[in-house]
Scaffold this active site. Structure first.
Site, PDB file in Angstrom:
ATOM      1  N   CYS A 161       3.010   1.582   3.089  1.00  0.00           N
ATOM      2  CA  CYS A 161       4.233   0.506   3.029  1.00  0.00           C
ATOM      3  C   CYS A 161       5.191   1.308   2.086  1.00  0.00           C
ATOM      4  O   CYS A 161       6.435   1.134   2.518  1.00  0.00           O
ATOM      5  CB  CYS A 161       3.740  -0.632   2.430  1.00  0.00           C
ATOM      6  SG  CYS A 161       2.460  -1.627   3.386  1.00  0.00           S
ATOM      7  N   CYS A 185       0.790  -1.141  -0.033  1.00  0.00           N
ATOM      8  CA  CYS A 185      -0.113   0.046  -0.021  1.00  0.00           C
ATOM      9  C   CYS A 185       0.793   1.328  -0.054  1.00  0.00           C
ATOM     10  O   CYS A 185       2.100   1.001   0.286  1.00  0.00           O
ATOM     11  CB  CYS A 185      -0.938  -0.102   1.216  1.00  0.00           C
ATOM     12  SG  CYS A 185      -0.083   0.030   2.746  1.00  0.00           S
TER      13      CYS A 185
END
Length: 81
Positions: free
Chosen positions: A13, A10
């Site tokens: 991340c 994501c």
């Protein structure tokens, strides 16, 4: 030094990975970066939420993006600096 980013990939991340790479570079630390995206592998670290940061197999944060200063302190500690 091994630094792992645990998460699905994501935006948070990705941001955590960029930040950790930036800090390592600024400190002159050579590190291997690994993205861990498989849920079974993430759960093996006993984290409850992602993104998570693992330095030398020790979970340093989960569920948030730590400040640069925090990451730098963890990397220095892992290096014994």
């Amino acid at each position: 030094m091994e630094i792992k980013i645990l998460g699905s990939g994501c935006p948070k991340c990705e941001r955590l990975e960029r930040l950790a790479r930036e800090v390592a570079s600024e400190l002159g630390i050579r590190a291997t970066f690994t993205k861990v995206k498989e849920m079974d592998a993430i759960m093996a670290y006993d984290v409850t939420s992602t993104p998570a940061l693992v330095i030398n197999e020790k979970v340093r944060s989960s569920g948030r993006i730590p400040r640069k200063e925090e990451i730098a302190a963890w990397i220095r500690a892992a290096q014994g600096l």
